[in-house]
Scaffold this motif. Structure first.
Motif: not given
Length: 89
Positions: A7-8, A13-19, A41-48
């Motif tokens: 799931t991508v 709103g993510m601006m840094c590693g803490m986000c 940087g990509k503005g995304q989260t990848v979930i397996l």
């Protein structure tokens, strides 16, 4: 071997590693996932995961963090073929 679901999600709103860590932690707490990785940087989260995630719950979980979920793509990850060094003849 179980087939995995990728799931991508696009997140605004993510601006840094803490986000990234904040998003990853909230997803791990809310869902049974095998792996989660975010990129501001990509503005995304990848979930397996082994099962598809509830998209409505996913939207609610991200909204509670203060970020905005702007898109969801779901795909089955092809099973990896095992590699054998020695072949029986």
């Amino acid at each position: 071997m179980l087939r995995m679901i990728e799931t991508v999600i696009k997140i605004d709103g993510m601006m840094c590693g803490m986000c990234e860590s904040h998003i990853n932690d909230c997803i791990r707490r809310s869902f049974a996932v095998k792996k989660v990785a975010s990129s501001h940087g990509k503005g995304q989260t990848v979930i397996l995961s082994e099962v598809p995630l509830d998209e409505d719950k996913l939207k609610d979980v991200i909204k509670e963090t203060g970020y905005e979920l702007t898109g969801i793509q779901v795909a089955a990850v092809p099973e990896k073929k095992s590699f054998h060094l020695f072949h029986k003849k």
